[in-house]
Motif scaffolding. Sequence first.
Motif, PDB file in Angstrom:
ATOM      1  N   LEU A  45       0.940  -1.275   0.283  1.00  0.00           N
ATOM      2  CA  LEU A  45      -0.184   0.445   0.340  1.00  0.00           C
ATOM      3  C   LEU A  45       0.956   1.461  -0.080  1.00  0.00           C
ATOM      4  O   LEU A  45       0.447   2.357  -0.415  1.00  0.00           O
ATOM      5  N   GLY A  46       1.813   0.759   0.638  1.00  0.00           N
ATOM      6  CA  GLY A  46       2.721   2.098   0.665  1.00  0.00           C
ATOM      7  C   GLY A  46       3.449   2.951  -0.635  1.00  0.00           C
ATOM      8  O   GLY A  46       3.439   3.614  -0.967  1.00  0.00           O
ATOM      9  N   ASN A  47       3.942   1.647  -0.841  1.00  0.00           N
ATOM     10  CA  ASN A  47       4.659   2.307  -2.403  1.00  0.00           C
ATOM     11  C   ASN A  47       3.487   3.181  -4.120  1.00  0.00           C
ATOM     12  O   ASN A  47       3.996   3.768  -4.286  1.00  0.00           O
ATOM     13  N   ALA A  48       2.186   1.700  -3.327  1.00  0.00           N
ATOM     14  CA  ALA A  48       1.277   1.837  -4.313  1.00  0.00           C
ATOM     15  C   ALA A  48       0.493   3.693  -4.312  1.00  0.00           C
ATOM     16  O   ALA A  48       1.118   4.751  -5.245  1.00  0.00           O
ATOM     17  N   ALA A  49       0.848   4.149  -3.248  1.00  0.00           N
ATOM     18  CA  ALA A  49       0.175   5.111  -2.559  1.00  0.00           C
ATOM     19  C   ALA A  49       1.077   6.657  -3.449  1.00  0.00           C
ATOM     20  O   ALA A  49       0.817   7.358  -3.658  1.00  0.00           O
ATOM     21  N   GLN A  50       2.543   6.261  -2.960  1.00  0.00           N
ATOM     22  CA  GLN A  50       3.463   7.040  -3.132  1.00  0.00           C
ATOM     23  C   GLN A  50       3.313   7.336  -4.667  1.00  0.00           C
ATOM     24  O   GLN A  50       3.348   8.421  -5.117  1.00  0.00           O
ATOM     25  N   LEU A  51       3.329   6.216  -5.942  1.00  0.00           N
ATOM     26  CA  LEU A  51       2.860   6.483  -6.843  1.00  0.00           C
ATOM     27  C   LEU A  51       1.888   6.818  -7.385  1.00  0.00           C
ATOM     28  O   LEU A  51       1.855   7.418  -8.195  1.00  0.00           O
ATOM     29  N   ALA A  52       0.397   6.888  -7.184  1.00  0.00           N
ATOM     30  CA  ALA A  52      -0.698   7.358  -6.979  1.00  0.00           C
ATOM     31  C   ALA A  52      -0.377   8.697  -7.031  1.00  0.00           C
ATOM     32  O   ALA A  52      -1.335   9.974  -7.417  1.00  0.00           O
ATOM     33  N   GLY A  53       0.005   8.951  -5.524  1.00  0.00           N
ATOM     34  CA  GLY A  53       0.483  10.709  -5.600  1.00  0.00           C
ATOM     35  C   GLY A  53       0.915  11.628  -6.246  1.00  0.00           C
ATOM     36  O   GLY A  53       0.886  12.537  -7.166  1.00  0.00           O
ATOM     37  N   GLU A  54       2.387  10.621  -6.337  1.00  0.00           N
ATOM     38  CA  GLU A  54       2.992  11.684  -7.853  1.00  0.00           C
ATOM     39  C   GLU A  54       1.928  11.915  -9.018  1.00  0.00           C
ATOM     40  O   GLU A  54       2.239  12.874  -9.503  1.00  0.00           O
ATOM     41  N   ALA A  55       1.968  10.620  -9.679  1.00  0.00           N
ATOM     42  CA  ALA A  55       0.752  10.686 -10.350  1.00  0.00           C
ATOM     43  C   ALA A  55      -0.149  11.901 -10.825  1.00  0.00           C
ATOM     44  O   ALA A  55      -0.189  12.831 -11.149  1.00  0.00           O
ATOM     45  N   LEU A  56      -1.600  11.667  -9.377  1.00  0.00           N
ATOM     46  CA  LEU A  56      -1.802  12.984  -9.188  1.00  0.00           C
ATOM     47  C   LEU A  56      -1.033  14.654  -9.156  1.00  0.00           C
ATOM     48  O   LEU A  56      -2.067  15.114  -9.488  1.00  0.00           O
ATOM     49  N   PHE A  57       0.145  14.227  -8.744  1.00  0.00           N
ATOM     50  CA  PHE A  57       0.883  15.901  -8.827  1.00  0.00           C
ATOM     51  C   PHE A  57       1.047  16.010 -10.361  1.00  0.00           C
ATOM     52  O   PHE A  57       0.496  17.576 -10.871  1.00  0.00           O
ATOM     53  N   LEU A  58       1.192  15.164 -11.390  1.00  0.00           N
ATOM     54  CA  LEU A  58       1.769  15.163 -12.943  1.00  0.00           C
ATOM     55  C   LEU A  58       0.078  15.578 -13.403  1.00  0.00           C
ATOM     56  O   LEU A  58       0.217  16.701 -14.467  1.00  0.00           O
ATOM     57  N   LEU A  59      -0.760  15.284 -12.887  1.00  0.00           N
ATOM     58  CA  LEU A  59      -1.886  15.080 -14.056  1.00  0.00           C
ATOM     59  C   LEU A  59      -2.176  16.415 -13.514  1.00  0.00           C
ATOM     60  O   LEU A  59      -2.949  17.393 -13.892  1.00  0.00           O
ATOM     61  N   GLY A  60      -1.464  17.474 -12.859  1.00  0.00           N
ATOM     62  CA  GLY A  60      -2.783  19.091 -12.051  1.00  0.00           C
ATOM     63  C   GLY A  60      -1.638  19.902 -13.190  1.00  0.00           C
ATOM     64  O   GLY A  60      -2.307  20.942 -13.381  1.00  0.00           O
ATOM     65  N   ILE A  61      -0.508  19.140 -13.214  1.00  0.00           N
ATOM     66  CA  ILE A  61       0.400  20.100 -14.691  1.00  0.00           C
ATOM     67  C   ILE A  61      -0.736  20.352 -15.793  1.00  0.00           C
ATOM     68  O   ILE A  61      -0.664  20.786 -16.596  1.00  0.00           O
ATOM     69  N   PHE A  62      -0.562  18.813 -16.293  1.00  0.00           N
ATOM     70  CA  PHE A  62      -1.961  18.921 -17.228  1.00  0.00           C
ATOM     71  C   PHE A  62      -2.966  19.467 -17.218  1.00  0.00           C
ATOM     72  O   PHE A  62      -3.773  20.563 -18.421  1.00  0.00           O
ATOM     73  N   HIS A  63      -3.893  20.043 -16.344  1.00  0.00           N
ATOM     74  CA  HIS A  63      -4.796  20.195 -16.023  1.00  0.00           C
ATOM     75  C   HIS A  63      -4.417  21.562 -15.780  1.00  0.00           C
ATOM     76  O   HIS A  63      -5.419  23.401 -16.791  1.00  0.00           O
ATOM     77  N   PHE A  64      -3.566  22.025 -15.362  1.00  0.00           N
ATOM     78  CA  PHE A  64      -3.505  23.489 -15.717  1.00  0.00           C
ATOM     79  C   PHE A  64      -2.859  23.787 -16.669  1.00  0.00           C
ATOM     80  O   PHE A  64      -3.457  25.007 -17.083  1.00  0.00           O
ATOM     81  N   MET A  65      -2.612  23.510 -17.439  1.00  0.00           N
ATOM     82  CA  MET A  65      -2.051  23.700 -18.605  1.00  0.00           C
ATOM     83  C   MET A  65      -2.837  23.364 -19.736  1.00  0.00           C
ATOM     84  O   MET A  65      -3.296  23.601 -21.275  1.00  0.00           O
TER      85      MET A  65
END
Length: 401
Positions: free
Chosen positions: A67-87
């Motif tokens: 769960l820890g490894n999965a949540a960390q990667l999910a968090g990173e992916a969500l952060f990157l989605l924010g960049i696409f959404h901002f642009m």
Amino acid sequence: MAQLYFSPMLLGICLLLSIALCATALYWMAPNESGPGFWMAGTWTLILGVALFIGFVLTRSPVLNVLGNAAQLAGEALFLLGIFHFMRRPLPWWLIPVSVGAMVIANIHYWLVHGNSNLLMGIYSSIAGLLPIQAIWVLFRDRSDPATRPARLLVGCSLVLYCATTLWRGALGYYDWWDQALYKQPYESFSYLLSYNFAIPALVLGFLGCSLMTTQRVLARSHRLAAQLQEQATRDPLTGVLNRRAFHQALVAEVIRSQRYGRPLCLAMFDLDRFKQLNDDLGHLGGDDALQHFSHLCQQQARRTDTFARFGGEEFVLLMPETDADQAQLLLERIRLTLAEQQFSYQDRHYRMAVSIGFAELSSNGSPDQLLRQADLALYQAKEAGRNQVRLWMAPASMAY
């Protein structure tokens, strides 16, 4: 726990917590901006993943590890989605299931077949290091939003540093696995601490860039709003030329300059002949078209240094710096004749318009209001004399100016 206290892991965790709190504050301050919501969700998910991983380090629970490894990667992916959404780019939602799914499979395989921890770290780092590449490409290539470009370059460079560090960490993990090196605890491993010494500070810098992007966009929108308000305050909404108040400000400044340097200055007033009859015949919309037609013609004939404005109704004014009475007469006659020769068309009906013009030249001791009165008197004389003509105001012999 002593090893945790005296390692960069604790500092890294505090930095991630600071990012999460700042992302939350940014979201609440700019809820309508695209991006902050994803950054808030991503950072808190990343915090959750780190907390679960710490729980795994302390308890050696396989569930917490997965769960820890999965949540960390999910968090990173969500952060990157924010960049696409901002642009305002299409969101690559596939990043979340692909990255998390691959890690979960590798993690479960590790626990079921007693896999190698160094190999698992290499797989995790490879996924995490490759995730931002698409966002980096967009950040550097996009040219649609110049206002946020400096901050976007900062975010892009930060993600490049994060990718390089994380992939380096993965390479070290693969090397240790190939070399069959003994596994080290996270707080003792150089490859693990690479994340806390370099990757997490790079994320902090990246989030700072994201905050600056948001601020720059808000400021750019505020500047555009201010420009629109300024335009509305100084422009006539029908014709787009200066309104009466803005013209008077320009007149005062030009009179001061003209008298200071002893340069000629003329002011003309226009009144469309029999406009009420035209307006009654065509209706208000047709009358508006006629005013726009006349305004466009005057702006075409006027020089770049002249100031043209609508005074109200069918009355317009033209301020002509560096222009004496003879020069003004030629320009105004050209405007009058051009209007008389052109046809004005509205709903397949054709009309010829005429204008009466009065103008005055600034005297050495004249004032803005005096110049306006003199031009208005000359306009009245042009109307009384039969319309469709240009008249220069002349001081009576008994008056001294």
